[in-house]
Design a protein around this motif. Structure first.
Motif, PDB file in Angstrom:
ATOM      1  N   ALA A  88      69.224-169.318  67.735  1.00 27.33           N
ATOM      2  CA  ALA A  88      67.607-168.934  66.837  1.00 27.33           C
ATOM      3  C   ALA A  88      66.278-169.046  67.929  1.00 27.33           C
ATOM      4  O   ALA A  88      65.566-168.019  67.377  1.00 27.33           O
ATOM      5  CB  ALA A  88      67.619-169.871  65.821  1.00 27.33           C
ATOM      6  N   ILE A  89      66.318-169.684  68.566  1.00 24.81           N
ATOM      7  CA  ILE A  89      64.446-169.723  69.220  1.00 24.81           C
ATOM      8  C   ILE A  89      65.547-168.951  70.622  1.00 24.81           C
ATOM      9  O   ILE A  89      64.472-169.154  71.735  1.00 24.81           O
ATOM     10  CB  ILE A  89      64.534-171.944  69.263  1.00 24.81           C
ATOM     11  CG1 ILE A  89      65.132-172.668  70.366  1.00 24.81           C
ATOM     12  CG2 ILE A  89      64.110-171.847  67.735  1.00 24.81           C
ATOM     13  CD1 ILE A  89      64.153-173.260  70.426  1.00 24.81           C
ATOM     14  N   GLY A  90      66.589-169.311  70.683  1.00 23.63           N
ATOM     15  CA  GLY A  90      66.992-168.350  72.371  1.00 23.63           C
ATOM     16  C   GLY A  90      66.298-169.036  73.450  1.00 23.63           C
ATOM     17  O   GLY A  90      67.084-169.017  74.727  1.00 23.63           O
ATOM     18  N   LYS A  91      67.194-170.560  72.683  1.00 23.08           N
ATOM     19  CA  LYS A  91      67.636-171.628  73.973  1.00 23.08           C
ATOM     20  C   LYS A  91      68.682-171.375  74.669  1.00 23.08           C
ATOM     21  O   LYS A  91      70.050-170.832  74.202  1.00 23.08           O
ATOM     22  CB  LYS A  91      67.347-172.839  73.388  1.00 23.08           C
ATOM     23  CG  LYS A  91      67.326-174.028  74.606  1.00 23.08           C
ATOM     24  CD  LYS A  91      66.973-173.643  76.466  1.00 23.08           C
ATOM     25  CE  LYS A  91      65.473-174.343  75.789  1.00 23.08           C
ATOM     26  NZ  LYS A  91      64.164-174.435  76.190  1.00 23.08           N
ATOM     27  N   LYS A  92      69.193-171.158  76.080  1.00 25.04           N
ATOM     28  CA  LYS A  92      70.303-171.010  76.983  1.00 25.04           C
ATOM     29  C   LYS A  92      71.088-172.301  76.274  1.00 25.04           C
ATOM     30  O   LYS A  92      71.118-173.908  76.137  1.00 25.04           O
ATOM     31  CB  LYS A  92      69.809-171.150  78.433  1.00 25.04           C
ATOM     32  CG  LYS A  92      71.126-171.515  79.061  1.00 25.04           C
ATOM     33  CD  LYS A  92      70.819-171.096  80.576  1.00 25.04           C
ATOM     34  CE  LYS A  92      72.004-170.791  81.347  1.00 25.04           C
ATOM     35  NZ  LYS A  92      72.046-169.643  82.349  1.00 25.04           N
ATOM     36  N   CYS A  93      72.090-171.847  75.853  1.00 25.33           N
ATOM     37  CA  CYS A  93      73.322-172.468  75.440  1.00 25.33           C
ATOM     38  C   CYS A  93      74.835-172.441  75.812  1.00 25.33           C
ATOM     39  O   CYS A  93      74.760-171.169  75.897  1.00 25.33           O
ATOM     40  CB  CYS A  93      72.789-172.634  74.288  1.00 25.33           C
ATOM     41  SG  CYS A  93      71.740-173.558  73.298  1.00 25.33           S
ATOM     42  N   PHE A  94      75.613-173.139  76.392  1.00 27.17           N
ATOM     43  CA  PHE A  94      77.103-173.824  76.457  1.00 27.17           C
ATOM     44  C   PHE A  94      77.707-173.871  75.419  1.00 27.17           C
ATOM     45  O   PHE A  94      77.636-175.210  75.148  1.00 27.17           O
ATOM     46  CB  PHE A  94      77.087-174.273  77.638  1.00 27.17           C
ATOM     47  CG  PHE A  94      76.764-173.095  78.831  1.00 27.17           C
ATOM     48  CD1 PHE A  94      76.237-172.170  79.344  1.00 27.17           C
ATOM     49  CD2 PHE A  94      76.481-173.854  80.073  1.00 27.17           C
ATOM     50  CE1 PHE A  94      76.019-171.563  80.107  1.00 27.17           C
ATOM     51  CE2 PHE A  94      76.653-173.696  81.316  1.00 27.17           C
ATOM     52  CZ  PHE A  94      76.146-171.609  81.607  1.00 27.17           C
ATOM     53  N   LEU A  95      78.127-172.806  74.732  1.00 26.40           N
ATOM     54  CA  LEU A  95      78.937-173.476  73.398  1.00 26.40           C
ATOM     55  C   LEU A  95      80.833-173.428  73.563  1.00 26.40           C
ATOM     56  O   LEU A  95      81.138-172.611  74.258  1.00 26.40           O
ATOM     57  CB  LEU A  95      79.158-172.294  72.361  1.00 26.40           C
ATOM     58  CG  LEU A  95      80.214-172.402  70.796  1.00 26.40           C
ATOM     59  CD1 LEU A  95      79.398-173.312  70.507  1.00 26.40           C
ATOM     60  CD2 LEU A  95      79.770-171.203  69.820  1.00 26.40           C
ATOM     61  N   ILE A  96      80.950-174.659  73.205  1.00 27.29           N
ATOM     62  CA  ILE A  96      82.113-174.919  73.972  1.00 27.29           C
ATOM     63  C   ILE A  96      83.420-174.164  72.898  1.00 27.29           C
ATOM     64  O   ILE A  96      83.268-175.714  71.939  1.00 27.29           O
ATOM     65  CB  ILE A  96      82.525-176.651  74.161  1.00 27.29           C
ATOM     66  CG1 ILE A  96      81.901-176.506  75.488  1.00 27.29           C
ATOM     67  CG2 ILE A  96      84.372-177.116  73.950  1.00 27.29           C
ATOM     68  CD1 ILE A  96      81.734-177.333  76.264  1.00 27.29           C
ATOM     69  N   LEU A  97      84.267-173.734  72.776  1.00 25.54           N
ATOM     70  CA  LEU A  97      85.146-173.588  71.350  1.00 25.54           C
ATOM     71  C   LEU A  97      86.268-173.789  71.711  1.00 25.54           C
ATOM     72  O   LEU A  97      87.481-173.236  72.550  1.00 25.54           O
ATOM     73  CB  LEU A  97      85.295-172.013  71.033  1.00 25.54           C
ATOM     74  CG  LEU A  97      83.898-172.066  70.257  1.00 25.54           C
ATOM     75  CD1 LEU A  97      83.509-170.851  69.832  1.00 25.54           C
ATOM     76  CD2 LEU A  97      83.443-173.095  69.299  1.00 25.54           C
ATOM     77  N   PRO A  98      87.506-174.389  70.184  1.00 27.41           N
ATOM     78  CA  PRO A  98      89.112-174.574  70.622  1.00 27.41           C
ATOM     79  C   PRO A  98      89.692-173.384  70.291  1.00 27.41           C
ATOM     80  O   PRO A  98      88.999-172.018  69.689  1.00 27.41           O
ATOM     81  CB  PRO A  98      89.146-175.112  69.054  1.00 27.41           C
ATOM     82  CG  PRO A  98      87.812-174.967  68.475  1.00 27.41           C
ATOM     83  CD  PRO A  98      86.815-174.989  69.236  1.00 27.41           C
ATOM     84  N   TRP A  99      91.134-172.841  70.192  1.00 27.60           N
ATOM     85  CA  TRP A  99      91.637-172.156  70.150  1.00 27.60           C
ATOM     86  C   TRP A  99      91.206-171.291  68.855  1.00 27.60           C
ATOM     87  O   TRP A  99      90.678-170.259  68.998  1.00 27.60           O
ATOM     88  CB  TRP A  99      93.339-172.623  70.327  1.00 27.60           C
ATOM     89  CG  TRP A  99      93.891-171.489  70.316  1.00 27.60           C
ATOM     90  CD1 TRP A  99      94.288-171.217  68.539  1.00 27.60           C
ATOM     91  CD2 TRP A  99      94.656-170.457  70.862  1.00 27.60           C
ATOM     92  NE1 TRP A  99      96.109-170.301  69.025  1.00 27.60           N
ATOM     93  CE2 TRP A  99      95.054-169.433  70.391  1.00 27.60           C
ATOM     94  CE3 TRP A  99      93.381-169.427  71.858  1.00 27.60           C
ATOM     95  CZ2 TRP A  99      95.763-167.594  70.973  1.00 27.60           C
ATOM     96  CZ3 TRP A  99      93.822-168.730  72.642  1.00 27.60           C
ATOM     97  CH2 TRP A  99      94.875-167.759  71.991  1.00 27.60           C
ATOM     98  N   VAL A 100      91.670-171.812  67.488  1.00 29.22           N
ATOM     99  CA  VAL A 100      90.782-171.368  66.702  1.00 29.22           C
ATOM    100  C   VAL A 100      89.672-172.222  66.033  1.00 29.22           C
ATOM    101  O   VAL A 100      89.460-173.259  66.346  1.00 29.22           O
ATOM    102  CB  VAL A 100      92.479-171.677  65.293  1.00 29.22           C
ATOM    103  CG1 VAL A 100      92.255-171.642  64.138  1.00 29.22           C
ATOM    104  CG2 VAL A 100      93.415-171.478  65.657  1.00 29.22           C
ATOM    105  N   CYS A 101      88.817-171.430  66.223  1.00 32.83           N
ATOM    106  CA  CYS A 101      87.385-171.377  65.573  1.00 32.83           C
ATOM    107  C   CYS A 101      87.016-171.046  64.453  1.00 32.83           C
ATOM    108  O   CYS A 101      87.395-170.210  63.684  1.00 32.83           O
ATOM    109  CB  CYS A 101      86.843-171.482  67.144  1.00 32.83           C
ATOM    110  SG  CYS A 101      86.070-169.303  67.454  1.00 32.83           S
ATOM    111  N   GLU A 102      85.911-171.161  64.022  1.00 34.44           N
ATOM    112  CA  GLU A 102      84.697-170.911  63.121  1.00 34.44           C
ATOM    113  C   GLU A 102      85.126-169.089  63.148  1.00 34.44           C
ATOM    114  O   GLU A 102      84.406-168.813  63.809  1.00 34.44           O
ATOM    115  CB  GLU A 102      83.850-171.213  62.992  1.00 34.44           C
ATOM    116  CG  GLU A 102      82.946-171.816  61.654  1.00 34.44           C
ATOM    117  CD  GLU A 102      82.271-171.087  60.886  1.00 34.44           C
ATOM    118  OE1 GLU A 102      82.116-170.655  59.470  1.00 34.44           O
ATOM    119  OE2 GLU A 102      81.605-169.845  61.715  1.00 34.44           O
TER     120      GLU A 102
END
Length: 81
Positions: A25-39
């Protein structure tokens, strides 16, 4: 506060948590790790987010395959050096 901590980080690596939503939301660089079935809001078959432009998504290509996720993440981290 959480906001102050996030603002002082160069990069955030996390799973789907409130931290990722705040950082995105504030534009910070992020790496998001997700499982096979995710939200559902992370959609499928893409490595970006239409809601948060600063997020790069790393997701499992098949169930329980964390090795490929970590290998891909390592490649991207090495590009930042």
């Amino acid at each position: 506060s959480d906001l102050a901590i996030v603002q002082n980080m160069d990069l955030i690596i996390s799973i789907d948590t409130s931290l990722i939503h705040l950082a995105g939301a504030i534009g910070k660089k992020c790496f998001l790790i997700l499982p096979w079935v995710c939200e559902w809001r992370w959609l499928q078959d893409r490595n970006d987010s239409p809601w948060y432009k600063s997020i790069r998504i790393f997701r499992q290509k098949k169930k329980a395959d964390w090795n490929s996720v970590i290998n891909e993440l390592e490649i991207e981290l090495n590009k930042l050096k």
